[in-house]
Design a protein around this motif. Structure first.
Motif, PDB file in Angstrom:
ATOM      1  N   LEU A 220       0.822  -1.208   0.000  1.00  0.00           N
ATOM      2  CA  LEU A 220       0.000   0.000   0.000  1.00  0.00           C
ATOM      3  C   LEU A 220       0.857   1.259   0.000  1.00  0.00           C
ATOM      4  CD1 LEU A 220      -2.809  -1.034   2.536  1.00  0.00           C
ATOM      5  CD2 LEU A 220      -2.990  -0.849   0.048  1.00  0.00           C
ATOM      6  N   TRP A 221       1.963   1.236   0.762  1.00  0.00           N
ATOM      7  CA  TRP A 221       2.878   2.384   0.790  1.00  0.00           C
ATOM      8  C   TRP A 221       3.506   2.607  -0.582  1.00  0.00           C
ATOM      9  CZ3 TRP A 221       8.226   2.368  -0.024  1.00  0.00           C
ATOM     10  CH2 TRP A 221       8.879   3.581   0.244  1.00  0.00           C
ATOM     11  N   ALA A 222       3.964   1.512  -1.209  1.00  0.00           N
ATOM     12  CA  ALA A 222       4.579   1.630  -2.530  1.00  0.00           C
ATOM     13  C   ALA A 222       3.578   2.127  -3.562  1.00  0.00           C
ATOM     14  CB  ALA A 222       5.160   0.278  -2.959  1.00  0.00           C
ATOM     15  N   GLU A 223       2.335   1.643  -3.460  1.00  0.00           N
ATOM     16  CA  GLU A 223       1.305   2.069  -4.398  1.00  0.00           C
ATOM     17  C   GLU A 223       0.982   3.543  -4.201  1.00  0.00           C
ATOM     18  OE1 GLU A 223      -2.990   0.677  -4.186  1.00  0.00           O
ATOM     19  OE2 GLU A 223      -2.237  -0.522  -5.854  1.00  0.00           O
ATOM     20  N   GLY A 224       0.944   3.987  -2.941  1.00  0.00           N
ATOM     21  CA  GLY A 224       0.702   5.404  -2.668  1.00  0.00           C
ATOM     22  C   GLY A 224       1.807   6.283  -3.208  1.00  0.00           C
ATOM     23  N   ARG A 225       3.077   5.843  -3.043  1.00  0.00           N
ATOM     24  CA  ARG A 225       4.203   6.608  -3.577  1.00  0.00           C
ATOM     25  C   ARG A 225       4.143   6.693  -5.099  1.00  0.00           C
ATOM     26  NH1 ARG A 225       8.884   7.401  -0.635  1.00  0.00           N
ATOM     27  NH2 ARG A 225       9.510   8.492  -2.552  1.00  0.00           N
ATOM     28  N   ARG A 226       3.755   5.582  -5.719  1.00  0.00           N
ATOM     29  CA  ARG A 226       3.671   5.576  -7.185  1.00  0.00           C
ATOM     30  C   ARG A 226       2.605   6.543  -7.678  1.00  0.00           C
ATOM     31  NH1 ARG A 226       0.401   3.356 -10.652  1.00  0.00           N
ATOM     32  NH2 ARG A 226      -0.628   2.077  -9.062  1.00  0.00           N
ATOM     33  N   LYS A 227       1.441   6.524  -7.015  1.00  0.00           N
ATOM     34  CA  LYS A 227       0.369   7.429  -7.424  1.00  0.00           C
ATOM     35  C   LYS A 227       0.762   8.883  -7.200  1.00  0.00           C
ATOM     36  CE  LYS A 227      -3.472   4.219  -6.727  1.00  0.00           C
ATOM     37  NZ  LYS A 227      -4.729   3.936  -5.963  1.00  0.00           N
ATOM     38  N   THR A 228       1.452   9.140  -6.063  1.00  0.00           N
ATOM     39  CA  THR A 228       1.914  10.503  -5.804  1.00  0.00           C
ATOM     40  C   THR A 228       2.902  10.955  -6.874  1.00  0.00           C
ATOM     41  OG1 THR A 228       1.620  10.194  -3.423  1.00  0.00           O
ATOM     42  CG2 THR A 228       3.059  11.985  -4.128  1.00  0.00           C
ATOM     43  N   ASP A 230       3.073   9.816  -9.935  1.00  0.00           N
ATOM     44  CA  ASP A 230       2.341  10.024 -11.197  1.00  0.00           C
ATOM     45  C   ASP A 230       1.659  11.387 -11.205  1.00  0.00           C
ATOM     46  OD1 ASP A 230       3.156   7.559 -12.021  1.00  0.00           O
ATOM     47  OD2 ASP A 230       1.277   6.530 -11.537  1.00  0.00           O
ATOM     48  N   ARG A 231       1.060  11.754 -10.053  1.00  0.00           N
ATOM     49  CA  ARG A 231       0.394  13.053  -9.984  1.00  0.00           C
ATOM     50  C   ARG A 231       1.398  14.189 -10.142  1.00  0.00           C
ATOM     51  NH1 ARG A 231      -2.761  10.615  -5.848  1.00  0.00           N
ATOM     52  NH2 ARG A 231      -1.382  11.505  -4.267  1.00  0.00           N
ATOM     53  N   GLU A 232       2.561  14.052  -9.483  1.00  0.00           N
ATOM     54  CA  GLU A 232       3.579  15.103  -9.601  1.00  0.00           C
ATOM     55  C   GLU A 232       4.094  15.214 -11.022  1.00  0.00           C
ATOM     56  OE1 GLU A 232       6.489  14.019  -6.744  1.00  0.00           O
ATOM     57  OE2 GLU A 232       5.363  14.820  -5.022  1.00  0.00           O
ATOM     58  N   THR A 233       4.271  14.059 -11.682  1.00  0.00           N
ATOM     59  CA  THR A 233       4.717  14.074 -13.077  1.00  0.00           C
ATOM     60  C   THR A 233       3.686  14.742 -13.962  1.00  0.00           C
ATOM     61  OG1 THR A 233       5.981  12.036 -12.736  1.00  0.00           O
ATOM     62  CG2 THR A 233       5.447  12.635 -15.006  1.00  0.00           C
ATOM     63  N   GLY A 234       2.412  14.423 -13.698  1.00  0.00           N
ATOM     64  CA  GLY A 234       1.343  15.043 -14.469  1.00  0.00           C
ATOM     65  C   GLY A 234       1.270  16.540 -14.248  1.00  0.00           C
ATOM     66  N   ARG A 236       3.761  18.478 -13.352  1.00  0.00           N
ATOM     67  CA  ARG A 236       4.901  19.113 -14.009  1.00  0.00           C
ATOM     68  C   ARG A 236       4.664  19.238 -15.502  1.00  0.00           C
ATOM     69  NH1 ARG A 236       8.110  15.986 -10.375  1.00  0.00           N
ATOM     70  NH2 ARG A 236       8.329  14.378 -11.972  1.00  0.00           N
ATOM     71  N   ALA A 237       4.056  18.193 -16.086  1.00  0.00           N
ATOM     72  CA  ALA A 237       3.781  18.230 -17.524  1.00  0.00           C
ATOM     73  C   ALA A 237       2.801  19.356 -17.847  1.00  0.00           C
ATOM     74  CB  ALA A 237       3.221  16.893 -17.990  1.00  0.00           C
ATOM     75  N   VAL A 238       1.781  19.520 -16.987  1.00  0.00           N
ATOM     76  CA  VAL A 238       0.813  20.597 -17.201  1.00  0.00           C
ATOM     77  C   VAL A 238       1.474  21.956 -17.057  1.00  0.00           C
ATOM     78  CG1 VAL A 238      -1.270  21.675 -16.286  1.00  0.00           C
ATOM     79  CG2 VAL A 238      -1.172  19.195 -16.518  1.00  0.00           C
ATOM     80  N   ASN A 239       2.315  22.090 -16.014  1.00  0.00           N
ATOM     81  CA  ASN A 239       3.003  23.365 -15.801  1.00  0.00           C
ATOM     82  C   ASN A 239       3.955  23.694 -16.950  1.00  0.00           C
ATOM     83  OD1 ASN A 239       1.738  23.776 -13.336  1.00  0.00           O
ATOM     84  ND2 ASN A 239       3.351  22.737 -12.170  1.00  0.00           N
ATOM     85  N   ASP A 240       4.674  22.648 -17.426  1.00  0.00           N
ATOM     86  CA  ASP A 240       5.581  22.868 -18.559  1.00  0.00           C
ATOM     87  C   ASP A 240       4.812  23.304 -19.789  1.00  0.00           C
ATOM     88  OD1 ASP A 240       7.673  22.163 -16.959  1.00  0.00           O
ATOM     89  OD2 ASP A 240       7.837  20.098 -17.709  1.00  0.00           O
ATOM     90  N   SER A 241       3.607  22.701 -19.969  1.00  0.00           N
ATOM     91  CA  SER A 241       2.783  23.072 -21.117  1.00  0.00           C
ATOM     92  C   SER A 241       2.326  24.516 -21.013  1.00  0.00           C
ATOM     93  CB  SER A 241       1.568  22.143 -21.208  1.00  0.00           C
ATOM     94  OG  SER A 241       0.717  22.523 -22.255  1.00  0.00           O
ATOM     95  N   HIS A 242       1.932  24.918 -19.796  1.00  0.00           N
ATOM     96  CA  HIS A 242       1.508  26.307 -19.580  1.00  0.00           C
ATOM     97  C   HIS A 242       2.665  27.272 -19.796  1.00  0.00           C
ATOM     98  CE1 HIS A 242      -2.087  24.972 -16.868  1.00  0.00           C
ATOM     99  NE2 HIS A 242      -2.312  24.800 -18.159  1.00  0.00           N
TER     100      HIS A 242
END
Length: 259
Positions: A220-228, A230-234, A236-242
């Motif tokens: 569960l901890w590893a899955e939470g870190r992965r989702k976090t 993914d959200r941070e990557t997303g 950053r991608a949105v911010n880079d696009s802006h």
């Protein structure tokens, strides 16, 4: 589920519940053999099925004792396996809405199989029938086959010579395998197996089972870190696009001013 849901004939509910109760109840024979082979007496074996009545915990207890584990450690492992039934009870109490006087008796039948059958029903009436028939048939058959298995083990002598000491783990795995449907569940099971087997040579009997329980929070901890991540990557991608769009607008504005 609500009382206004779909309709299922009572006969069909009883048929499905009996199928589950009989199929799983027969595995009590394996528990009786395993328990007697681990050194428990006939009364002790039967008392476990009558009072504990949760297969996985029973197999864990006698398995740890058979391996020479401390009784308290073995009981702790069995307890942690049985804790899940308390969470089943929270859901079933809402679904079945049984009278308060009946609940202490119904709690004895709150196990994997009765929960699955009850939750699969479309109405409260069907859920109550499914729970009752599954619990009654499984309880009676499990205790009967436990008795027969223990008597049979005493009659044939050394269960290890017949290979019957593996009956308990085999039945437990057969019950567990179909429940591992998601990648998360398979990951927890895989890590638990690695922990249990890896620590078996270095820790006292029964302790590796307790350590293996750490597999769930780790996954569960590893899955939470992965989702976090993914959200941070997303983000950053949105911010880079802006930022890219802002840069293009600034560049276009500068060109307009030059003109």
């Amino acid at each position: 589920m609500h009382d206004t849901g779909g309709v299922k004939p009572d006969r069909a509910v009883v048929r499905d519940a009996l199928a589950v109760g009989v199929a799983v109840g027969l595995s009590g024979f394996a528990f009786g053999v395993t328990s007697a082979g681990s050194g428990l007496s006939l009364p002790q074996t039967c008392a476990l099925s009558l009072l504990v009545f949760t297969g996985a915990s029973q197999f864990a207890l006698v398995g740890a004792l058979a391996a020479g584990g401390n009784p308290f450690t073995a009981a702790a492992g069995a307890f942690f396996l049985g804790v899940r039934n308390a969470f089943y009870g929270l859901r079933l109490s809402q679904l079945l809405a049984l009278p308060r006087a009946v609940r202490p008796f119904a709690a004895q039948w709150v196990i994997d199989e009765t929960t699955v059958v009850a939750l699969a029903q479309p109405t409260r009436r069907a859920a109550r029938i499914g729970f009752t028939v599954t619990g009654l048939s499984l309880y009676l058959l499990w205790n009967l086959t436990t008795l027969l298995g223990a008597l049979g083990a005493e009659a044939i002598g050394d269960t290890e010579a017949w290979g019957l000491d593996a009956a308990g783990p085999a039945v437990f795995l057969a019950l567990l395998a179909p429940m591992l449907k998601t990648s998360r569940e398979r990951a927890v099971a895989g890590i638990a197996v690695l922990l249990g087997l890896g620590l078996l040579p270095v820790l006292p009997a029964g302790v590796p089972v307790l350590v293996a329980a750490a597999a769930a929070p780790v996954v569960l901890w590893a899955e939470g870190r992965r989702k976090t991540g993914d959200r941070e990557t997303g983000d950053r991608a949105v911010n880079d696009s802006h930022d890219s769009h802002d840069s293009q607008r600034d560049q276009y504005g500068s060109q307009e001013e030059d003109r």
